[in-house]
Write a protein that holds these residues in place. Structure first.
Motif, mmCIF file in Angstrom:
data_model
loop_
_atom_site.group_PDB
_atom_site.id
_atom_site.type_symbol
_atom_site.label_atom_id
_atom_site.label_comp_id
_atom_site.label_asym_id
_atom_site.label_seq_id
_atom_site.Cartn_x
_atom_site.Cartn_y
_atom_site.Cartn_z
ATOM 1 N N HIS A 183 1.275 3.850 -2.785
ATOM 2 C CA HIS A 183 0.163 4.684 -3.259
ATOM 3 C C HIS A 183 0.511 6.387 -2.532
ATOM 4 N N HIS A 197 -1.751 10.801 4.072
ATOM 5 C CA HIS A 197 -3.038 10.727 3.768
ATOM 6 C C HIS A 197 -4.516 9.792 3.924
ATOM 7 N N ASP A 198 -3.751 8.417 3.599
ATOM 8 C CA ASP A 198 -4.297 7.752 3.851
ATOM 9 C C ASP A 198 -4.318 6.861 4.928
ATOM 10 N N TYR A 241 0.844 -1.230 -0.228
ATOM 11 C CA TYR A 241 0.075 -0.177 -0.078
ATOM 12 C C TYR A 241 0.572 1.024 0.293
ATOM 13 N N ASP A 296 -3.628 12.355 -5.008
ATOM 14 C CA ASP A 296 -4.347 11.618 -4.778
ATOM 15 C C ASP A 296 -4.586 11.060 -5.269
HETATM 16 MN MN MN Z 1 -5.462 7.867 -1.498
#
Ligand code: MN
Length: 630
Positions: free
Chosen positions: A47, A71-72, A44, A137
């Protein structure tokens, strides 16, 4: 992609960057997303790393890069925002929070049209960097869209082309806009996309040759005339070509301006000289000369456009403007925004053009750029929304009541409060950018003079004055109302034995409710009703026997003290309507400590109905205390 590549990139434009915070953010995000995979099969973390890298492409500060890495985390891991704040400070936490909130807007409000979502996105953030992170994003998600299934691909591509590409455009991030559109185009209309791509490829070499020739010829001519100007070849994106083909119903070979040049001159005089030189070199196409220097567009766009016929009969467009005009044109609200049929609110766009101006600053002075990024986007106005997504523009500092009157004077006159972003607030509540406001009205609410003291808009002021005046002119109604009210005080739900007309009130100390054993205490102005168990009545001599009246006809005020929460007012109102009760008047205010005090005036005819409602109200979550008064 790895963190070293990212750091190298950041150092390339900011040698003093705080690399430590980037490393820490990376380690933190890596840990948070551990074990999780993207649809592509990548870990992940790939990203957020790519998102941060795109942000580095925009030459952003290290805090934004760190926020890009994180950010996530709040959305996709159990880690809370508080932990981010603890580890990385308020600024980074608020950037991450902003990005997380944007995803919420998108999911909750499917009925909103894209234009409103765009406004909402822009309005609800006070820091442009949040939007830039969101764009980065989206860009990376679009670049890896092929790994998702068809349905999700189409859905994401659609919102990209309708929402994110226009935002990038308005921010002047043209290459981002172009890439977002081309990627969306590829997934939305794969057949058309590949057709145009094939055809362009076939003619690419020839086109480049033509462009070079034209450019060289113009350059030589300008040199001879002793004019120094920048000449840029313009690249057209696939999607914009596609739109043109669609709009005009033509084939690719019929497109005249696949080859296009832009000339940026020192001053206006030279612009016209360049135009003259160009028209001397090539034959202009009649009717295609547009002098928007002499006649600027209403949004300040200035430029001369002309289409010329080249040696081999190929048509091409030249745009001529000064450096200043170029800057304005690049501010995102270029004339063809409206020309392309997208209606926008012009004052809104002016703000965005200012926004673009500050993003332009980054090339000149990175420090000033960053400072200006932190400024609130919208100086004197706020953009708030009706539940259906209609935008209402109000001056800063406007209240719920201003909003109500700006929707409709009837709604203003009957307003008792509002649900703002799902939370119940009073009429005085000050609105913020991006709030979604649902006004709550009551049939018998009437404007009061006091309202004039806190409204900010002319519409609200006028509406209140008008309503107050009307009220004055109908004294009969007021008289009746008053009379009825006074009568009712004496035919209430509590009575003193022996004297039916004795004025009674419920004591605040023990707050008796129907069904409680009660006793009266003679006081100056009548009888105070206490619970039999109340400490206050112990040892008192002037007691009176009182009883609950089964049938009466009275307005009763119900006070409800509760912990303020989302959906509170809706729950209370629902409870009322399920009890088939009409609320005559309702007020509410939020108080310190997260509490809210609501009060309702309701006409009751029987004790049973009253008790019934009270027991239902007690069951509403977060209700702490219910009290009655006459
Ligand atoms: Mn994202």
């Amino acid at each position: 992609m790895n963190v070293y590549k990212l750091i190298k990139k950041v150092r390339s434009y900011n040698s003093n960057a705080d690399i430590g915070i980037i490393k820490r953010a990376y380690a933190f995000a890596n840990e948070a997303h551990k074990g999780k995979k993207r649809e592509s099969g990548d870990s992940y973390i790939i990203h957020p790393l790519n998102v941060a890298f795109i942000l580095a492409d925009f030459h952003l500060d290290e805090k934004t890069i760190a926020a890009g890495l994180l950010h996530d985390v709040v959305e996709d891991s159990p880690i809370r925002l508080k932990e981010i704040e603890k580890n990385f400070g308020k600024e980074i936490a608020s950037l991450v929070d902003g990005v997380t909130n944007i995803s919420k807007i998108k999911k909750d409000k499917e009925t909103f049209d894209s234009e409103n979502i765009i406004k909402m996105l822009m309005a609800s953030t006070s820091d442009v960097r949040v939007i830039l992170i969101k764009l980065a994003d989206r860009l990376h998600n679009m670049r890896t869209l092929q790994y998702l299934n068809e349905e999700r691909r189409k859905k994401i591509a659609k919102s990209t082309i309708e929402i994110y590409a226009p935002i990038a455009y308005r921010l002047g991030l043209y290459s981002v806009k172009g890439e977002l559109e081309d990627l969306s185009f590829k997934f939305l209309f794969p057949k058309e996309y590949h057709k145009i791509k094939r055809e362009l490829k076939a003619s690419e070499k020839k086109r480049n040759q033509i462009l070079e020739q034209i450019k060289n010829r113009l350059e030589t001519a300008l040199e001879n005339a002793d004019i120094k100007a920048r000449i840029q070849g313009r690249i057209k994106h696939l999607y914009s070509i596609y739109k043109k083909l669609e709009r005009k119903g033509i084939n690719l070979k019929d497109i005249s301006d696949l080859v296009a040049l832009r000339v940026i001159a020192k001053n206006v005089k030279e612009c016209y000289e360049i135009l003259g030189i160009a028209h001397n070199l090539w034959k202009p196409v009649p009717g295609r000369l547009k002098d928007m220097i002499a006649l600027p567009k209403s949004n300040l766009y200035q430029s001369i456009h002309t289409t010329l016929i080249g040696d081999s009969g190929v048509q091409f467009e030249i745009q001529i403007r000064t450096e200043d005009m170029h800057k304005i044109a690049e501010e995102g609200i270029a004339a063809h925004w409206k020309y392309k049929g997208v209606e926008t609110d012009s004052s809104f766009d002016k703000r965005l053009s200012w926004l673009k101006e500050i993003t332009e600053l980054k090339r000149e002075d990175p420090k000033e750029f960053l400072e200006s990024m932190k400024v609130d986007l919208f100086g004197y106005e706020i953009y708030v929304f009706t539940p259906k997504g209609k935008v209402i523009v109000l001056p800063r500092g406007s209240s719920v009541l201003d909003f109500a009157y700006n929707v409709h004077s009837d709604i203003g006159n009957r307003g008792i409060g509002a649900k703002v972003n799902g939370k119940f607030v009073g009429l005085k509540h000050e609105l913020k950018n991006g709030d979604i406001v649902e006004i709550i009205t009551a049939k018998h609410q009437k404007p009061s003079r006091e309202w004039l003291q806190f409204v900010k808009t002319l519409k609200a002021r006028d509406g209140i004055r008008k309503a107050l005046k009307l009220e004055k002119n109908i004294p009969v109604r007021r008289f009746i109302d008053k009379k009825r009210r006074e009568e009712n005080v004496f035919s209430s739900f509590v009575n003193v034995k022996g004297t039916e007309k004795m004025k009674a009130r419920l004591a605040r100390c023990c707050n008796p409710l129907p069904g409680d054993d009660i006793i009266g205490l003679h006081v100056k102005d009548g009888v105070a009703i206490h619970k039999k168990t109340c400490e206050v009545i112990k040892g008192q001599k002037k007691k009176a026997e009182v009883y609950w009246v089964e049938h009466f006809d009275s307005f009763i005020n119900i006070g409800v003290l509760c912990e303020d929460r989302i959906g509170l007012m809706a729950d209370i109102m629902n409870t009322m309507s399920r009890s088939e009760i009409n609320v005559e008047k309702a007020t509410a205010k939020t108080m310190k400590g997260g509490m809210a005090q609501c009060s309702f005036t309701i006409k009751f005819h029987s004790l049973e109905k009253l008790s019934n409602l009270l027991s239902r109200l007690k069951k509403v979550a977060s209700v702490k205390r219910i009290s009655l008064s006459l």
